[in-house]
Design an enzyme around this catalytic site. Structure first.
Site, PDB file in Angstrom:
ATOM      1  N   GLU A  61      -6.477  11.319   7.401  1.00  0.00           N
ATOM      2  CA  GLU A  61      -5.562  12.459   7.520  1.00  0.00           C
ATOM      3  C   GLU A  61      -6.348  13.674   8.003  1.00  0.00           C
ATOM      4  O   GLU A  61      -7.401  13.989   7.438  1.00  0.00           O
ATOM      5  CB  GLU A  61      -4.947  12.734   6.141  1.00  0.00           C
ATOM      6  CG  GLU A  61      -4.020  13.927   6.119  1.00  0.00           C
ATOM      7  CD  GLU A  61      -3.511  14.241   4.704  1.00  0.00           C
ATOM      8  OE1 GLU A  61      -3.557  13.364   3.814  1.00  0.00           O
ATOM      9  OE2 GLU A  61      -3.086  15.390   4.499  1.00  0.00           O
ATOM     10  N   ASN A 106      -2.470  13.605  12.005  1.00  0.00           N
ATOM     11  CA  ASN A 106      -2.116  14.930  11.496  1.00  0.00           C
ATOM     12  C   ASN A 106      -0.607  14.889  11.250  1.00  0.00           C
ATOM     13  O   ASN A 106       0.184  15.034  12.184  1.00  0.00           O
ATOM     14  CB  ASN A 106      -2.466  16.017  12.522  1.00  0.00           C
ATOM     15  CG  ASN A 106      -2.192  17.402  11.959  1.00  0.00           C
ATOM     16  OD1 ASN A 106      -1.536  17.547  10.933  1.00  0.00           O
ATOM     17  ND2 ASN A 106      -2.680  18.435  12.635  1.00  0.00           N
ATOM     18  N   ALA A 162       3.874  19.178   9.052  1.00  0.00           N
ATOM     19  CA  ALA A 162       4.692  19.553   7.885  1.00  0.00           C
ATOM     20  C   ALA A 162       5.070  18.346   7.030  1.00  0.00           C
ATOM     21  O   ALA A 162       5.261  18.475   5.810  1.00  0.00           O
ATOM     22  CB  ALA A 162       5.944  20.281   8.349  1.00  0.00           C
ATOM     23  N   ARG A 168      -3.972  28.268   2.196  1.00  0.00           N
ATOM     24  CA  ARG A 168      -2.754  28.895   2.719  1.00  0.00           C
ATOM     25  C   ARG A 168      -1.712  28.974   1.597  1.00  0.00           C
ATOM     26  O   ARG A 168      -2.054  29.205   0.458  1.00  0.00           O
ATOM     27  CB  ARG A 168      -2.276  28.100   3.941  1.00  0.00           C
ATOM     28  CG  ARG A 168      -3.359  28.081   5.045  1.00  0.00           C
ATOM     29  CD  ARG A 168      -2.930  27.283   6.253  1.00  0.00           C
ATOM     30  NE  ARG A 168      -1.741  27.880   6.888  1.00  0.00           N
ATOM     31  CZ  ARG A 168      -0.997  27.256   7.811  1.00  0.00           C
ATOM     32  NH1 ARG A 168      -1.326  26.035   8.201  1.00  0.00           N
ATOM     33  NH2 ARG A 168       0.059  27.857   8.331  1.00  0.00           N
ATOM     34  N   HIS A 218      -6.215  17.898   9.415  1.00  0.00           N
ATOM     35  CA  HIS A 218      -5.482  19.153   9.574  1.00  0.00           C
ATOM     36  C   HIS A 218      -6.358  20.161  10.290  1.00  0.00           C
ATOM     37  O   HIS A 218      -7.554  20.282   9.973  1.00  0.00           O
ATOM     38  CB  HIS A 218      -5.068  19.729   8.214  1.00  0.00           C
ATOM     39  CG  HIS A 218      -4.151  18.824   7.477  1.00  0.00           C
ATOM     40  ND1 HIS A 218      -2.821  18.702   7.809  1.00  0.00           N
ATOM     41  CD2 HIS A 218      -4.374  17.945   6.469  1.00  0.00           C
ATOM     42  CE1 HIS A 218      -2.265  17.799   7.011  1.00  0.00           C
ATOM     43  NE2 HIS A 218      -3.183  17.313   6.195  1.00  0.00           N
ATOM     44  N   PRO A 251       5.113  16.722  13.714  1.00  0.00           N
ATOM     45  CA  PRO A 251       6.040  17.712  14.271  1.00  0.00           C
ATOM     46  C   PRO A 251       5.405  19.074  14.551  1.00  0.00           C
ATOM     47  O   PRO A 251       4.533  19.522  13.818  1.00  0.00           O
ATOM     48  CB  PRO A 251       7.122  17.841  13.194  1.00  0.00           C
ATOM     49  CG  PRO A 251       6.487  17.350  11.937  1.00  0.00           C
ATOM     50  CD  PRO A 251       5.513  16.286  12.366  1.00  0.00           C
ATOM     51  N   ASN A 252       5.862  19.668  15.619  1.00  0.00           N
ATOM     52  CA  ASN A 252       5.486  21.015  16.073  1.00  0.00           C
ATOM     53  C   ASN A 252       4.089  21.096  16.683  1.00  0.00           C
ATOM     54  O   ASN A 252       3.711  22.148  17.206  1.00  0.00           O
ATOM     55  CB  ASN A 252       5.616  22.046  14.929  1.00  0.00           C
ATOM     56  CG  ASN A 252       7.025  22.129  14.401  1.00  0.00           C
ATOM     57  OD1 ASN A 252       7.954  22.344  15.163  1.00  0.00           O
ATOM     58  ND2 ASN A 252       7.209  21.907  13.102  1.00  0.00           N
ATOM     59  N   TYR A 272      -3.816  28.184  14.408  1.00  0.00           N
ATOM     60  CA  TYR A 272      -4.076  26.880  15.037  1.00  0.00           C
ATOM     61  C   TYR A 272      -4.903  26.950  16.322  1.00  0.00           C
ATOM     62  O   TYR A 272      -5.297  25.908  16.841  1.00  0.00           O
ATOM     63  CB  TYR A 272      -2.746  26.166  15.307  1.00  0.00           C
ATOM     64  CG  TYR A 272      -1.947  25.914  14.041  1.00  0.00           C
ATOM     65  CD1 TYR A 272      -2.481  25.117  13.028  1.00  0.00           C
ATOM     66  CD2 TYR A 272      -0.690  26.481  13.851  1.00  0.00           C
ATOM     67  CE1 TYR A 272      -1.764  24.892  11.859  1.00  0.00           C
ATOM     68  CE2 TYR A 272       0.037  26.259  12.688  1.00  0.00           C
ATOM     69  CZ  TYR A 272      -0.505  25.465  11.698  1.00  0.00           C
ATOM     70  OH  TYR A 272       0.193  25.242  10.540  1.00  0.00           O
ATOM     71  N   HIS A 327       3.515  17.353   3.524  1.00  0.00           N
ATOM     72  CA  HIS A 327       3.827  17.950   2.232  1.00  0.00           C
ATOM     73  C   HIS A 327       5.026  17.314   1.520  1.00  0.00           C
ATOM     74  O   HIS A 327       5.225  17.563   0.341  1.00  0.00           O
ATOM     75  CB  HIS A 327       4.029  19.464   2.407  1.00  0.00           C
ATOM     76  CG  HIS A 327       2.934  20.090   3.237  1.00  0.00           C
ATOM     77  ND1 HIS A 327       1.624  20.091   2.835  1.00  0.00           N
ATOM     78  CD2 HIS A 327       2.945  20.665   4.464  1.00  0.00           C
ATOM     79  CE1 HIS A 327       0.877  20.662   3.775  1.00  0.00           C
ATOM     80  NE2 HIS A 327       1.653  21.009   4.773  1.00  0.00           N
ATOM     81  N   ASP A 386       4.898   5.962   2.545  1.00  0.00           N
ATOM     82  CA  ASP A 386       5.154   4.541   2.314  1.00  0.00           C
ATOM     83  C   ASP A 386       4.791   3.706   3.540  1.00  0.00           C
ATOM     84  O   ASP A 386       4.356   2.553   3.391  1.00  0.00           O
ATOM     85  CB  ASP A 386       6.623   4.313   1.928  1.00  0.00           C
ATOM     86  CG  ASP A 386       6.919   4.733   0.494  1.00  0.00           C
ATOM     87  OD1 ASP A 386       5.969   5.088  -0.230  1.00  0.00           O
ATOM     88  OD2 ASP A 386       8.098   4.707   0.103  1.00  0.00           O
ATOM     89  N   ARG A 389       1.823  28.306  19.420  1.00  0.00           N
ATOM     90  CA  ARG A 389       2.363  28.357  18.066  1.00  0.00           C
ATOM     91  C   ARG A 389       1.315  28.933  17.111  1.00  0.00           C
ATOM     92  O   ARG A 389       0.231  28.353  16.980  1.00  0.00           O
ATOM     93  CB  ARG A 389       2.703  26.929  17.650  1.00  0.00           C
ATOM     94  CG  ARG A 389       2.968  26.722  16.204  1.00  0.00           C
ATOM     95  CD  ARG A 389       2.975  25.250  15.826  1.00  0.00           C
ATOM     96  NE  ARG A 389       3.313  25.158  14.437  1.00  0.00           N
ATOM     97  CZ  ARG A 389       2.895  24.215  13.599  1.00  0.00           C
ATOM     98  NH1 ARG A 389       2.127  23.247  14.030  1.00  0.00           N
ATOM     99  NH2 ARG A 389       3.240  24.251  12.338  1.00  0.00           N
ATOM    100  N   ARG A 410       1.391  24.211   0.559  1.00  0.00           N
ATOM    101  CA  ARG A 410       0.675  23.441   1.588  1.00  0.00           C
ATOM    102  C   ARG A 410      -0.512  22.671   1.004  1.00  0.00           C
ATOM    103  O   ARG A 410      -1.041  21.753   1.619  1.00  0.00           O
ATOM    104  CB  ARG A 410       0.153  24.367   2.687  1.00  0.00           C
ATOM    105  CG  ARG A 410       1.103  24.527   3.823  1.00  0.00           C
ATOM    106  CD  ARG A 410       0.445  25.307   4.948  1.00  0.00           C
ATOM    107  NE  ARG A 410       1.381  26.249   5.491  1.00  0.00           N
ATOM    108  CZ  ARG A 410       2.279  25.960   6.426  1.00  0.00           C
ATOM    109  NH1 ARG A 410       2.348  24.767   6.953  1.00  0.00           N
ATOM    110  NH2 ARG A 410       3.121  26.888   6.851  1.00  0.00           N
TER     111      ARG A 410
HETATM  112  C1  DQA Z   1      -1.170  21.353   9.782  1.00  0.00           C
HETATM  113  C2  DQA Z   1      -0.917  22.059   8.459  1.00  0.00           C
HETATM  114  C3  DQA Z   1       0.517  21.865   8.000  1.00  0.00           C
HETATM  115  O1  DQA Z   1       0.739  22.536   6.770  1.00  0.00           O
HETATM  116  C4  DQA Z   1       1.474  22.427   9.035  1.00  0.00           C
HETATM  117  O2  DQA Z   1       2.804  22.181   8.651  1.00  0.00           O
HETATM  118  C5  DQA Z   1       1.192  21.960  10.400  1.00  0.00           C
HETATM  119  C6  DQA Z   1      -0.181  21.775  10.849  1.00  0.00           C
HETATM  120  C7  DQA Z   1      -2.583  21.609  10.330  1.00  0.00           C
HETATM  121  O3  DQA Z   1      -3.004  20.871  11.218  1.00  0.00           O
HETATM  122  O4  DQA Z   1      -3.258  22.547   9.899  1.00  0.00           O
HETATM  123  O5  DQA Z   1       2.109  21.807  11.207  1.00  0.00           O
HETATM  124  O6  DQA Z   1      -1.049  19.951   9.569  1.00  0.00           O
END
Ligand code: DQA
Length: 147
Positions: A97, A73, A76, A106, A99, A9-10, A22, A79, A86, A17, A110
């Protein structure tokens, strides 16, 4: 080799953003870098982004028979999504994984990932290179797997 890249998400908002954290690249620009690198490795790459937990869960399920490794990735959901955790545990596909930011430098909350214990490993804090390093890790892992 078939790799699936999952953006949570996002991440569709990258480029506008929190650019101080980022960076300025859009998701489309990042995806192009990933596809260029994959082409060099002769990897068949699928890329998927969703803001919805259930869609991400279903995408992971769908990978079980035709994907060699997933670079994810979870954003959010990293967390707190036990559902994503699962889903990763339910399929026999290695998950890396990634990021963009260093989640350990941070906010305190997180620093915890519910995905990390079921992932092969985590790459955090290298900007978009976290994804590119994720491709290297995926290639190494898949080569090491028994046929
Ligand atoms: C993130 C880190 C996460 O804490 C955050 O919610 C994101 C991006 C990163 O790529 O640094 O949306 O996964």
């Amino acid at each position: 080799m078939k790799l699936l890249v999952i953006h949570g998400p996002n991440l569709n908002m990258l480029g506008e953003r929190e650019v101080g954290i980022y960076g300025k690249l859009t998701l489309a620009e990042i995806d192009k870098l990933l596809r260029d690198k994959a082409a060099g490795y002769e990897i068949d790459m699928e890329i998927f982004q969703s803001n919805h937990e259930g869609e991400l869960v279903e995408k992971i399920h769908g990978a079980k028979d035709n994907i060699d490794a997933i670079i994810m990735n979870p954003a959010a959901f990293t967390h707190y999504s036990i559902a994503l955790r699962d889903a990763v545990a339910a399929v026999d596909v290695p998950v890396i994984e990634v990021h963009i930011s260093n989640i350990f430098s941070r906010e305190e909350w997180r620093a915890s990932s519910v995905i990390a214990p079921v992932a092969v490993g985590q790459i955090s804090g290298f900007g978009i290179d976290s994804y590119l390093l994720g491709i290297d890790a995926a290639v190494a892992i898949v080569k090491r797997l028994p046929d």
